[in-house]
Design a protein around this motif. Structure first.
Motif, short mmCIF file in Angstrom:
data_model
loop_
_atom_site.label_atom_id
_atom_site.label_comp_id
_atom_site.label_asym_id
_atom_site.label_seq_id
_atom_site.Cartn_x
_atom_site.Cartn_y
_atom_site.Cartn_z
N VAL A 137 -3.78 -2.56 -3.45
CA VAL A 137 -2.51 -1.89 -3.70
C VAL A 137 -2.63 -0.41 -3.37
O VAL A 137 -1.72 0.19 -2.78
CB VAL A 137 -2.07 -2.11 -5.16
N ARG A 138 -3.76 0.20 -3.75
CA ARG A 138 -3.96 1.62 -3.44
C ARG A 138 -3.94 1.85 -1.94
O ARG A 138 -3.40 2.87 -1.46
CB ARG A 138 -5.29 2.11 -4.02
N GLN A 139 -4.54 0.93 -1.19
CA GLN A 139 -4.55 1.09 0.26
C GLN A 139 -3.14 1.06 0.83
O GLN A 139 -2.78 1.88 1.69
CB GLN A 139 -5.40 0.00 0.91
N VAL A 140 -2.32 0.12 0.35
CA VAL A 140 -0.93 0.06 0.81
C VAL A 140 -0.20 1.35 0.44
O VAL A 140 0.53 1.92 1.26
CB VAL A 140 -0.21 -1.16 0.21
N LEU A 141 -0.41 1.83 -0.78
CA LEU A 141 0.27 3.04 -1.22
C LEU A 141 -0.18 4.25 -0.41
O LEU A 141 0.64 5.12 -0.07
CB LEU A 141 0.02 3.28 -2.71
N ARG A 142 -1.49 4.33 -0.11
CA ARG A 142 -1.97 5.45 0.70
C ARG A 142 -1.33 5.45 2.07
O ARG A 142 -0.95 6.50 2.60
CB ARG A 142 -3.50 5.39 0.82
N ARG A 143 -1.23 4.27 2.66
CA ARG A 143 -0.60 4.18 3.98
C ARG A 143 0.90 4.41 3.90
O ARG A 143 1.53 4.84 4.87
CB ARG A 143 -0.88 2.82 4.61
N MET A 144 1.46 4.11 2.75
CA MET A 144 2.90 4.22 2.59
C MET A 144 3.36 5.65 2.36
O MET A 144 4.44 6.05 2.80
CB MET A 144 3.34 3.35 1.40
N ALA A 150 7.19 2.40 17.26
CA ALA A 150 6.60 2.70 15.96
C ALA A 150 5.59 1.63 15.51
O ALA A 150 4.54 1.99 14.96
CB ALA A 150 7.71 2.87 14.91
N PRO A 151 5.84 0.32 15.70
CA PRO A 151 4.81 -0.66 15.32
C PRO A 151 3.48 -0.47 16.03
O PRO A 151 2.44 -0.90 15.53
CB PRO A 151 5.45 -2.01 15.70
N GLY A 152 3.47 0.19 17.19
CA GLY A 152 2.21 0.48 17.87
C GLY A 152 1.31 1.37 17.04
O GLY A 152 0.08 1.31 17.16
N PHE A 153 1.90 2.22 16.20
CA PHE A 153 1.14 3.04 15.26
C PHE A 153 0.89 2.29 13.96
O PHE A 153 -0.22 2.28 13.42
CB PHE A 153 1.88 4.33 14.97
N PHE A 154 1.94 1.66 13.43
CA PHE A 154 1.83 1.01 12.12
C PHE A 154 0.78 -0.10 12.13
O PHE A 154 0.03 -0.27 11.17
CB PHE A 154 3.19 0.41 11.71
N ALA A 155 0.72 -0.87 13.22
CA ALA A 155 -0.22 -1.99 13.28
C ALA A 155 -1.66 -1.51 13.29
O ALA A 155 -2.58 -2.27 12.96
CB ALA A 155 0.05 -2.84 14.52
N ARG A 156 -1.88 -0.24 13.65
CA ARG A 156 -3.22 0.34 13.63
C ARG A 156 -3.49 1.12 12.35
O ARG A 156 -4.47 1.87 12.26
CB ARG A 156 -3.41 1.24 14.86
N GLY A 157 -2.61 0.97 11.37
CA GLY A 157 -2.77 1.66 10.10
C GLY A 157 -2.41 3.13 10.14
O GLY A 157 -2.73 3.88 9.20
N ASP A 158 -1.75 3.57 11.20
CA ASP A 158 -1.39 4.98 11.35
C ASP A 158 0.09 5.16 11.03
O ASP A 158 0.96 4.95 11.88
CB ASP A 158 -1.68 5.44 12.78
N THR A 159 0.38 5.52 9.77
CA THR A 159 1.76 5.80 9.40
C THR A 159 2.07 7.29 9.42
O THR A 159 3.22 7.69 9.26
CB THR A 159 2.05 5.25 7.99
#
Length: 522
Positions: free
Chosen positions: A225-232, A370-379
């Motif tokens: 959950v922390r990982q999702v929140l950090r990326r979010m 944008a998914p080109g960044f998101f899929a690599r964990g870059d938000t």
């Protein structure tokens, strides 16, 4: 990916068609007067927060994490992640809804300061927004559960949920209006009721998919959950600025003459048809696909997927943009000019539609890049680029609101979208994550040429048709122009080699990739 995109796009198209029916009904009953302006602000506010918390940044962080957990650790771990995120979202959004309802007068003074000059209109906007604000909680949870379905490659239910928004809105406007103060009140109650129905639908769909969720479990902050929140967090910050920019559009429109908010709303609704059907469909299908390909060490497959997504988006978006620009007047008149919605209001909305059409391809390309960044964990990177686009949008709004009034607001949004799409594409290319391949370089100029020929043909036919006086005649005129554009684009596209219908059919017949073995484990 094409099959998944078409599943989303088909349901989105059904929703948009029903949305047009709903907006036609609203236009005939409310026109572009003070009740309409108040209701559109009441609808806009929960939608601003929905895009901030329930879509965009959240899905960009959650869907790759869910898809990766599902592939690597199985359904049990993926379900636990979804339930913990759902519990956390229920808690913080519940608090936000209560605060928003209590302090709505203060919020409204900041969001629509122009309404303060009309105490009755201001009070109505506050009351309607208090009714619609709980929709925020329900629709954000719907987006979360929809993300779970997307991660399972189940796209239909989440894409079909908005259909109920339109059906319930129309039902309440028709049947509830005699029992409440204004038609705006009936619509507001319909908005909130539709949120409950949409959430119930996607929860049922997850249960049918073998992943029933308990989103009311006590929240827990686990490492996942922390990982999702950090990326979010970077995405929420960026989305917050973008939503602030949209709020600035409302603020500026509220300062313009009465009806400006309604003109922008009706024009945006027409522009949202191709944007929602194409952009949302491609973006929704592309993100989990890229996440799986990159997680599985298939960068070349991800590169091909990006190229095909760009092709597909422009193949469908460029003709839509040209068609809306050259036939804006007949389209708006056919859809909305009846009852309380006059010819002058149709003309004002058509001018805004032309401005929105200018940016339509850019709006869709942003959803592709944008998914080109998101899929690599870059938000974070899309946020930084979005901030630059927001600054441009704000500057253009201030420059154009005077001479162009509400049209300047729409045009500023379109120009900023082109800047955003261009920066995303440039940085992806610089990092080696997107390079237009030979097929893409060949297809895009041919698509653009075909769209230009189509536009000229539509203009010629429009000049040849007699002026339309009745609602039926206006509808026939719009239908003829749309049919002409479709026929010329299809024939010209085949002739110029912009696309091959046989290849499209072959792609449609392909079976989707099988679910990973790990994902099938109980």
């Amino acid at each position: 990916m094409l099959r998944s995109a078409l599943t989303v796009g088909s349901w989105t198209m059904a929703s948009r068609i029903l949305g047009f029916a709903r907006d036609m009904l609203i236009a005939s009953r409310l026109g572009a007067g003070p009740v309409a302006d108040a209701f559109f602000v009441a609808l806009k506010l929960p939608n601003l927060f929905r895009r901030l918390f329930g879509e965009g940044a959240f899905n960009a962080a959650f869907v790759p994490a869910f898809a990766g957990t599902l592939a690597a650790e199985g359904r049990a771990s993926a379900r636990a992640l979804a339930e913990r995120m759902g519990a956390l979202m229920t808690l913080w959004l519940g608090v936000l809804v209560v605060i928003g309802i209590v302090f709505m007068p203060q919020v409204m003074r900041g969001l629509a300061p122009g309404f303060s000059d009309d105490p009755a209109k201001f009070a109505l906007a506050v009351e309607l927004t208090r009714i619609t604000f709980p929709y925020l909680l329900f629709i954000c949870l719907t987006a979360l559960v929809g993300g779970v379905l997307n991660g399972l490659d189940r796209f239909a239910a989440a894409a079909a949920a908005p259909v109920f928004f339109n059906l319930i809105s129309m039902a309440t406007l028709l049947w509830l209006t005699p029992y409440v103060a204004t038609p705006g009140h009936a619509l507001a109650w319909g908005v909130t009721a539709s949120g409950v129905v949409q959430l119930a639908l996607v929860l049922w769909a997850t249960a049918q998919a073998g992943m029933a969720l308990n989103i009311l479990r006590p929240p827990a902050i686990t490492p996942e959950v922390r990982q999702v929140l950090r990326r979010m967090v970077p995405g929420v910050i960026g989305a917050g600025v973008v939503q602030l920019n949209l709020a600035v559009d409302i603020i500026i429109a509220s300062l313009l003459p009465a009806g400006a908010i309604s003109f922008l709303y009706y024009a945006d609704r027409v522009a949202q048809l191709p944007l929602g059907v194409i952009g949302a469909a491609v973006g929704t299908a592309l993100l989990p696909l890229l996440s799986r390909q990159l997680r599985s060490g298939q960068p070349l497959s991800a590169h091909r997927s990006m190229n095909r997504a760009v092709e597909m988006s422009l193949l469908l978006t460029l003709p839509a943009a040209v068609g809306l620009a050259v036939a804006a007047g007949p389209i708006i008149a056919a859809l909305f000019q009846r009852g309380a919605f006059s010819a002058a209001e149709a003309s004002a909305s058509a001018a805004a539609l032309i401005a929105y059409a200018v940016g339509l391809p850019a709006f869709v390309l942003v959803k592709v890049f944008a998914p080109g960044f998101f899929a690599r964990g870059d938000t974070a990177t899309p946020v930084k680029l979005g901030l630059m686009a927001v600054a441009l949008n704000l500057a253009l709004n201030l420059m154009l609101m005077g001479p162009l009034r509400h049209v300047g607001v729409a045009l500023s949004t379109s120009l900023a979208a082109w800047a955003n799409a261009g920066m995303l594409a440039w940085l992806l290319a610089r990092r080696g994550h997107f390079i237009a391949d030979r097929r893409c370089r060949r297809a895009v100029p041919r698509i653009a040429a075909t769209a230009a020929v189509m536009g000229l043909a539509v203009v010629a036919v429009a000049f040849a048709l007699p002026a339309a006086g009745s609602s039926v005649a206006r509808a026939m005129t719009a239908a003829v122009l749309i049919a002409t554009g479709g026929a010329v684009y299809f024939g010209g596209g085949v002739w110029l080699g912009a696309f091959d219908p046989r290849e499209v059919l072959r792609m449609l017949r392909r079976r989707p990739a099988s679910t990973p073995v790990a994902a099938k484990q109980p």
